[in-house]
Write a protein that holds these residues in place. Sequence first.
Motif, short mmCIF file in Angstrom:
data_model
loop_
_atom_site.label_atom_id
_atom_site.label_comp_id
_atom_site.label_asym_id
_atom_site.label_seq_id
_atom_site.Cartn_x
_atom_site.Cartn_y
_atom_site.Cartn_z
N ARG A 1 -12.79 11.94 -3.69
CA ARG A 1 -11.67 11.99 -3.99
C ARG A 1 -11.64 11.60 -5.56
O ARG A 1 -12.68 10.88 -6.16
CB ARG A 1 -10.87 10.71 -3.46
CG ARG A 1 -9.52 10.33 -3.67
CD ARG A 1 -9.02 9.31 -2.83
NE ARG A 1 -9.12 9.60 -1.59
CZ ARG A 1 -9.66 8.94 -0.54
NH1 ARG A 1 -10.30 7.91 -1.00
NH2 ARG A 1 -9.91 9.10 0.69
N THR A 2 -10.59 12.07 -6.43
CA THR A 2 -10.82 11.70 -7.77
C THR A 2 -10.11 10.47 -8.10
O THR A 2 -9.42 10.00 -7.04
CB THR A 2 -9.81 12.64 -8.80
OG1 THR A 2 -8.62 12.91 -7.81
CG2 THR A 2 -10.58 14.05 -8.50
N ARG A 3 -10.15 9.92 -9.36
CA ARG A 3 -9.41 8.87 -9.57
C ARG A 3 -8.02 9.22 -10.05
O ARG A 3 -7.64 10.18 -10.59
CB ARG A 3 -10.20 8.43 -10.99
CG ARG A 3 -10.98 7.23 -10.86
CD ARG A 3 -11.46 6.58 -12.06
NE ARG A 3 -12.42 7.36 -12.37
CZ ARG A 3 -12.74 6.82 -13.86
NH1 ARG A 3 -12.25 6.00 -14.50
NH2 ARG A 3 -13.89 7.70 -14.51
N ILE A 4 -7.11 8.24 -10.08
CA ILE A 4 -5.67 8.76 -10.14
C ILE A 4 -5.42 9.11 -11.66
O ILE A 4 -4.74 10.10 -12.22
CB ILE A 4 -4.59 7.66 -9.90
CG1 ILE A 4 -3.36 7.80 -10.06
CG2 ILE A 4 -4.84 6.43 -10.29
CD1 ILE A 4 -2.47 8.84 -9.28
N LEU B 1 2.22 1.85 -3.40
CA LEU B 1 1.48 2.33 -4.45
C LEU B 1 1.17 3.65 -3.91
O LEU B 1 1.21 4.76 -5.06
CB LEU B 1 0.18 1.61 -4.33
CG LEU B 1 0.07 0.14 -5.01
CD1 LEU B 1 -1.17 -0.46 -4.66
CD2 LEU B 1 0.12 0.46 -6.58
N TYR C 1 0.95 -1.25 -0.10
CA TYR C 1 0.04 -0.10 0.07
C TYR C 1 0.93 1.18 -0.05
O TYR C 1 0.65 2.28 -0.67
CB TYR C 1 -1.04 0.13 1.41
CG TYR C 1 -1.84 -1.10 1.37
CD1 TYR C 1 -2.97 -0.98 0.31
CD2 TYR C 1 -1.89 -2.04 2.22
CE1 TYR C 1 -3.86 -1.95 0.18
CE2 TYR C 1 -3.05 -2.82 2.09
CZ TYR C 1 -4.08 -2.92 1.42
OH TYR C 1 -5.01 -3.76 1.11
N GLU D 1 -7.67 6.77 1.83
CA GLU D 1 -7.78 6.09 3.00
C GLU D 1 -8.51 4.77 2.51
O GLU D 1 -8.37 3.76 2.63
CB GLU D 1 -8.63 6.97 4.08
CG GLU D 1 -8.60 5.85 5.38
CD GLU D 1 -9.64 6.23 6.33
OE1 GLU D 1 -10.19 7.39 6.11
OE2 GLU D 1 -9.90 5.35 7.19
N SER D 2 -9.68 5.03 1.71
CA SER D 2 -10.44 3.85 1.13
C SER D 2 -9.74 2.98 0.41
O SER D 2 -10.22 1.80 0.23
CB SER D 2 -11.64 4.36 0.90
OG SER D 2 -11.70 5.40 -0.27
N GLU D 3 -8.82 3.40 -0.19
CA GLU D 3 -8.26 2.51 -1.21
C GLU D 3 -6.80 1.87 -0.72
O GLU D 3 -6.64 0.64 -0.68
CB GLU D 3 -7.84 3.32 -2.57
CG GLU D 3 -9.03 3.58 -3.05
CD GLU D 3 -8.57 4.99 -4.08
OE1 GLU D 3 -7.46 5.27 -4.44
OE2 GLU D 3 -9.88 5.78 -4.29
N LEU D 4 -5.94 2.78 -0.20
CA LEU D 4 -4.64 2.47 0.22
C LEU D 4 -4.23 2.24 1.71
O LEU D 4 -3.46 2.58 2.27
CB LEU D 4 -3.70 3.21 -0.42
CG LEU D 4 -3.47 3.33 -2.06
CD1 LEU D 4 -2.66 4.14 -2.52
CD2 LEU D 4 -3.37 1.92 -2.51
N VAL D 5 -5.64 2.31 2.42
CA VAL D 5 -5.39 2.19 3.81
C VAL D 5 -4.93 3.52 4.36
O VAL D 5 -5.76 4.30 4.85
CB VAL D 5 -4.68 1.11 4.65
CG1 VAL D 5 -4.76 0.98 5.97
CG2 VAL D 5 -5.11 -0.17 3.81
#
Lengths: 347, 369, 151
Positions: free
Chosen positions: A316-319, A149, A146, A230-234
């Motif tokens: 949050r936006t997408r990367i 990334l 995480y 937070e919700s994707e990469l902790v």
Amino acid sequence: MLENILYGASGVENGLIRGIVGVIATLLFVSLNVLFLIWLERKIIARIHVRYGPNRAGRYGMLQPIADMIKLLTKESIVPKDADKITYNTAPWVAFLFALLPAAAIGIATGLISTNISVGLLYIVAVSSLSTIAVIMAGWGSNNKYSLLGAMRTAAQSLSYEMPLVLSMIGIVAIVGSLNTQNIVAAQSHAWLGIIPKWFIFYQPLAFVVFFSAVVAEMGRIPFDLQESESELVAGFHTEYGGMKFAMFMFAEYTHLVVGSALVVTLFFGGWYLPVVSGIFANMGYINYIVQIAIFVAKMYVIIFILIWIRGTLTRTRINKMLSFGWKTLLPLALINIVITGVILSL
Amino acid sequence: MDEEIRTEEFILNIGPQHPSTHGVTRLVTRLSGETVLEIEPVIGYLHRGLEKIGENKTYEKFLPLTDRMDYISSMTNNHAYVLAVEELLGIEVPARAEYLRVTLSELQRIANHLMFIAAFGADLGAWTIMMYGFREREMVLDLMSMLTGQRLLYNFMRVGGLKEDVPLGWVSKVREFLKALPEKLEDYKAYFYNNEIFLDRVEGVGILKAKDAINMGVTGPNLRAAGVAYDVRKDDPYSYYDRFDFDVITEKEGDTFSRFNVRFNEIYESLKIVKQGIEALPEGEVIAKVPRIIKPPAGEAYSRVEAPKGELAFYIVSDGKTDKPYRVKVRGPSFCNLSSFPYYAVGDIIPDVIANFASIDIVLGEVDR
Amino acid sequence: MIERIKRLSHIPPMYVTFKHLFKPPITIQYPEVREELPPRYRARHRFVIERCLSCGACARACPNETIRMKLVRVDEKKVKDRVIKKKIQYPEIYYGRCMFCGLCVEACPPKPKALLWSNKEMELAEYTREELFYPYWKLAGLSELPEEDKQ
């Protein structure tokens, strides 16, 4: 003496004293603001959430940041197994240091600046992009997927937002003809009809939009908080950090907020000048300094409030969308702005 | 530079402890950079063997355990179970009880969808929406706790009717709620439908086509988002759903945004049903005459309801000798919806997978049972 | 076009959150302020000793076998010339296993019921596992075992 310290140009014999005073003053200014900001952000977000926020430690929970600090400082320092120890342990300090460095070239009143270098803006841009290194160090060092990334995202993000950030400043630099932050503020000290300030936001609205977006991205805040997300990469790059080191990262993050909003105020909102008020206090010596600092801090907090408000609202936006926004929207806009500014100036 | 830049794929375990797994599931993802090449959901962290427990408990005693499957919408679980047992026993349920059942199921659906919106917001990084969603859901929970005595696990339906009649003032409370909620939902509309960042995150992400959805047994809002107007309430009406006037919400694209949209608009339909339910509420008993010990004759029963997450069905076999079911089988919507997830989430990047995963609205209590 | 600008500017969502900034918080400041729970709320059992028939319906109804009937004493009653021994047994609950389904209270035959719900005592936390065990006198709100049952 004090004048010398305040106005002391380079080469004066008390340069060393001036340097030390400057460092301490900058550190103090930033730290106090960060402590207050931690409380303020939690409180405002809480009110947006229709909650109370911190309200137990001290009056209105004002002592909450200090309580948090004590808690974090007394926690055990854990290094994950197989972590790159040197990188892992130095990353928070690097982050802290590089977050603090740009503050040196931003003044909060006439002459009240840590290092009044002639290439101030260039210096700020140069050191602010260094903080990415700390994030990559943290992501690589903690041996966590995480974190890695998160760090990679930061690198991509930094690459694509540094360009519009720098390019959006060029219009202002061209108008002022100087990279010095003192000169940039001084150029905004006049007013039309005595009330409408000649701030650069009115000269350069397009640059402001680009700059503001890029600054938010550089700070890594919602909607561009992809390094942490937070919700994707902790917790992104600081997943493995706790206690003191985590506190350093948090401090660095809030320092970015202070410095970023101070930069916005300096560049686009006339720094420590308010049309009518500044005129009244102009010749009152030390009172003038206090008034200037007050105006600057007040403007800074307006920007900070807007940033907190944005954080309390948006998703949050997408990367991939974020990168394409940086390259395909902000960069062309910044270039267009330079062209327009150039054409108008040369007329 | 004749040396080639070599990249490696790597495995990332999303979960079981992760902010957006909605409980305890694990998504074993194979990544190439940010792109997800393969997803394998690993389930069973919350397995309690509810189907087996059902075979060792009497019919009444298993009822409170059905609450614990889909704990976000326990009323519909109760509903599906009692329908199956009633079918075994051949009991006629009083009209008042049936109307109340429909009303309560719809209130439950509203609570579930508000919870979905809250969790969806949190997964996309909008904690504010999380707070607002929970605040609105609290209104439903207040109604439920006034009626049933619990906020989450109601255990309110009984074989043959309901546990007890509504308390004094409950119906007027529901009317207040029916007025209050649409006003609050206006804020949601303003928030979601004018938000470029949000729409950009969800539009065209995780497209599930109608044909695939049908083939993989996807039901509920996820199927309706793909354009299939399948709703057990319309297609195989149970309780008194055939006496109510409501629309089945469908969307065309089958992407994350459609799934969100279907749920958001279903709240309005549910409000309509609740309104009709309390207006048409007849007087009378709320429970039929049921033998003290439920001992159904030998046979089998299959009941299905449209739970907020999809088609929930109970299959119960009775051997006619004991007061315990011979076999209990649950067809849970979350399980089927999750098992189809890897097929249409592959190829996206991590943020899309998270948004997609949030949009299928699963509850692990029901996946694992 | 206007729709597009509305979407890009994010003004409506920002306005929604700005509106909420000035609304009073809805949090209940728990230890100081306590929510009034509805009368039906299943917080903890209350046991009325005098109404209990010692039938054990509650223990039989419990899905988790949380409730056990405890033999308290044997009452001797003279009916005509015979002495009828009556076992007096009261329920005791181990809250570590209770799932608050309410089937026990429903099963209680006397009217008014001997075992009912209290909506006041919703704080169920204890320091040890043993404290989760509630003998009948604790359920009845007594501080210790009544005198008559002490033998």
